[in-house]
Design an enzyme around this catalytic site. Sequence first.
Site, PDB file in Angstrom:
ATOM      1  N   HIS A  30       0.564  -1.058  -0.162  1.00 37.57           N
ATOM      2  CA  HIS A  30      -0.235   0.455   0.070  1.00 37.57           C
ATOM      3  C   HIS A  30       1.073   1.614   0.237  1.00 37.57           C
ATOM      4  O   HIS A  30       1.123   1.203   0.805  1.00 37.57           O
ATOM      5  CB  HIS A  30      -1.041   0.036   0.954  1.00 37.57           C
ATOM      6  CG  HIS A  30      -1.881   0.746   1.300  1.00 37.57           C
ATOM      7  ND1 HIS A  30      -2.380   2.018   2.037  1.00 37.57           N
ATOM      8  CD2 HIS A  30      -3.191   1.316   0.270  1.00 37.57           C
ATOM      9  CE1 HIS A  30      -3.140   2.500   2.197  1.00 37.57           C
ATOM     10  NE2 HIS A  30      -3.804   2.614   0.699  1.00 37.57           N
ATOM     11  N   ARG A  31       0.497   1.704  -1.000  1.00 34.11           N
ATOM     12  CA  ARG A  31       1.971   3.150  -0.790  1.00 34.11           C
ATOM     13  C   ARG A  31       2.929   3.139  -1.279  1.00 34.11           C
ATOM     14  O   ARG A  31       3.604   3.626  -0.934  1.00 34.11           O
ATOM     15  CB  ARG A  31       0.935   4.002  -0.560  1.00 34.11           C
ATOM     16  CG  ARG A  31      -0.780   4.266  -0.369  1.00 34.11           C
ATOM     17  CD  ARG A  31      -0.460   5.598   0.645  1.00 34.11           C
ATOM     18  NE  ARG A  31      -2.450   5.096   0.887  1.00 34.11           N
ATOM     19  CZ  ARG A  31      -3.038   6.156   1.544  1.00 34.11           C
ATOM     20  NH1 ARG A  31      -1.491   6.957   2.303  1.00 34.11           N
ATOM     21  NH2 ARG A  31      -4.555   6.060   1.852  1.00 34.11           N
ATOM     22  N   GLU A  57       1.553  -0.379  -5.051  1.00 30.28           N
ATOM     23  CA  GLU A  57       0.075   0.300  -5.144  1.00 30.28           C
ATOM     24  C   GLU A  57       0.853   1.743  -5.861  1.00 30.28           C
ATOM     25  O   GLU A  57       1.429   2.212  -4.650  1.00 30.28           O
ATOM     26  CB  GLU A  57      -0.466   0.830  -4.641  1.00 30.28           C
ATOM     27  CG  GLU A  57      -1.884   0.415  -5.088  1.00 30.28           C
ATOM     28  CD  GLU A  57      -2.598   1.578  -3.540  1.00 30.28           C
ATOM     29  OE1 GLU A  57      -4.201   2.190  -3.692  1.00 30.28           O
ATOM     30  OE2 GLU A  57      -1.816   2.042  -2.587  1.00 30.28           O
ATOM     31  N   ASP A  59      -1.070   5.649  -6.425  1.00 26.82           N
ATOM     32  CA  ASP A  59      -2.144   6.796  -6.386  1.00 26.82           C
ATOM     33  C   ASP A  59      -1.829   7.282  -7.923  1.00 26.82           C
ATOM     34  O   ASP A  59      -0.468   8.092  -7.027  1.00 26.82           O
ATOM     35  CB  ASP A  59      -2.404   6.827  -5.622  1.00 26.82           C
ATOM     36  CG  ASP A  59      -2.937   5.940  -4.435  1.00 26.82           C
ATOM     37  OD1 ASP A  59      -4.409   5.982  -4.687  1.00 26.82           O
ATOM     38  OD2 ASP A  59      -1.908   5.810  -2.859  1.00 26.82           O
ATOM     39  N   HIS A  72      -1.469  10.129  -3.083  1.00 26.20           N
ATOM     40  CA  HIS A  72      -2.559   9.552  -1.980  1.00 26.20           C
ATOM     41  C   HIS A  72      -3.399  10.726  -2.586  1.00 26.20           C
ATOM     42  O   HIS A  72      -4.706  10.967  -3.295  1.00 26.20           O
ATOM     43  CB  HIS A  72      -2.352   8.906  -1.486  1.00 26.20           C
ATOM     44  CG  HIS A  72      -4.124   9.101  -1.435  1.00 26.20           C
ATOM     45  ND1 HIS A  72      -4.716   9.782  -0.130  1.00 26.20           N
ATOM     46  CD2 HIS A  72      -4.603   7.403  -1.033  1.00 26.20           C
ATOM     47  CE1 HIS A  72      -5.897   8.970   0.164  1.00 26.20           C
ATOM     48  NE2 HIS A  72      -5.556   7.089  -0.229  1.00 26.20           N
ATOM     49  N   GLU A 131      -3.720   3.366  -9.549  1.00 27.76           N
ATOM     50  CA  GLU A 131      -5.469   3.703  -8.546  1.00 27.76           C
ATOM     51  C   GLU A 131      -5.143   5.263  -9.856  1.00 27.76           C
ATOM     52  O   GLU A 131      -4.623   5.796  -9.922  1.00 27.76           O
ATOM     53  CB  GLU A 131      -6.021   3.870  -7.472  1.00 27.76           C
ATOM     54  CG  GLU A 131      -7.232   4.449  -7.252  1.00 27.76           C
ATOM     55  CD  GLU A 131      -7.135   4.489  -5.602  1.00 27.76           C
ATOM     56  OE1 GLU A 131      -8.798   5.820  -5.397  1.00 27.76           O
ATOM     57  OE2 GLU A 131      -6.997   4.496  -5.020  1.00 27.76           O
ATOM     58  N   GLN A 161      -6.991  -0.196 -10.593  1.00 28.10           N
ATOM     59  CA  GLN A 161      -8.238   0.125  -9.772  1.00 28.10           C
ATOM     60  C   GLN A 161      -8.912   1.957 -10.079  1.00 28.10           C
ATOM     61  O   GLN A 161      -7.780   2.505  -9.845  1.00 28.10           O
ATOM     62  CB  GLN A 161      -8.085  -0.228  -8.573  1.00 28.10           C
ATOM     63  CG  GLN A 161      -6.768   0.308  -7.380  1.00 28.10           C
ATOM     64  CD  GLN A 161      -6.538   0.285  -6.170  1.00 28.10           C
ATOM     65  OE1 GLN A 161      -7.357  -0.732  -5.951  1.00 28.10           O
ATOM     66  NE2 GLN A 161      -5.404   0.556  -5.671  1.00 28.10           N
TER      67      GLN A 161
END
Length: 262
Positions: A30-31, A57, A59, A72, A131, A161
Amino acid sequence: MKKSLILITLLLTGCTTQVSETNELLIIAHRGDSSEAPEHTMPSYEKAINSGADFIEIDLRITKDNQLIAMHDEAVDRTTNGIGKVSGYTLDELKKLDAGSWFNEDYKGEKVVTLEEIFDRFKTDANYYIETRTVDNQTVMEKKLLKILSERQLLDKVVIQSFSSESLKLVHKLNKDIPLILLCKDAEVPYLKLNEINQYAIGIGLNGKLVDEAFVGRMHEANLVVHTFFDKKNEKKQIEEVVSYGVDGVFTDYLDNANKHQ
């Protein structure tokens, strides 16, 4: 072990993505490794890859001069020493900000990174979970993202996503081979139109607190994978439970914690 539906051929194989049955669990950083380094910086991604994460991931945000960066938040305030929206900065202006000191002084001077910089650093040695989001309700990222992926021959190394079904539908229109995940907010979960989602996405992503075994079973019956994220403060106590329900992937801020549940 659970029998689940997950993406299997993205794991450093270079083959066309597909959904298959396996007992493995995808670990999505995550990030990056965001508990060990400032999120969405090169050190965070490097640590995630070195820790064996299946995906990193990213963003996406878009700058005033139409560049895609990894961040993010809509604003730069939390993760840099700047103030204001990303869209109010050019890339050159963002590059002057300190994106590391907020985490701790060891990372003072870390830079905001572009999507191209991440791809050029890690190439095919990583898998990318990206994302997208709309900007002022407009789909402005998707064509540029796919162009960058195509130029670097990374189309088979990515999952995309979004909370925006319109964004995902546009990606699907442009390239039907890219696996897509529809992110769901709390209120959306009871109203999922599974047959409609199946037309463009391979699965859904949602907060682990919304998941139970029956829900995962219903998604699998509809041939949809389930990837869960967590509120950071709750991840360590929730992850074991959601894995026991048969989810197919987990976003994690704590890679050591996640790897022990594979």
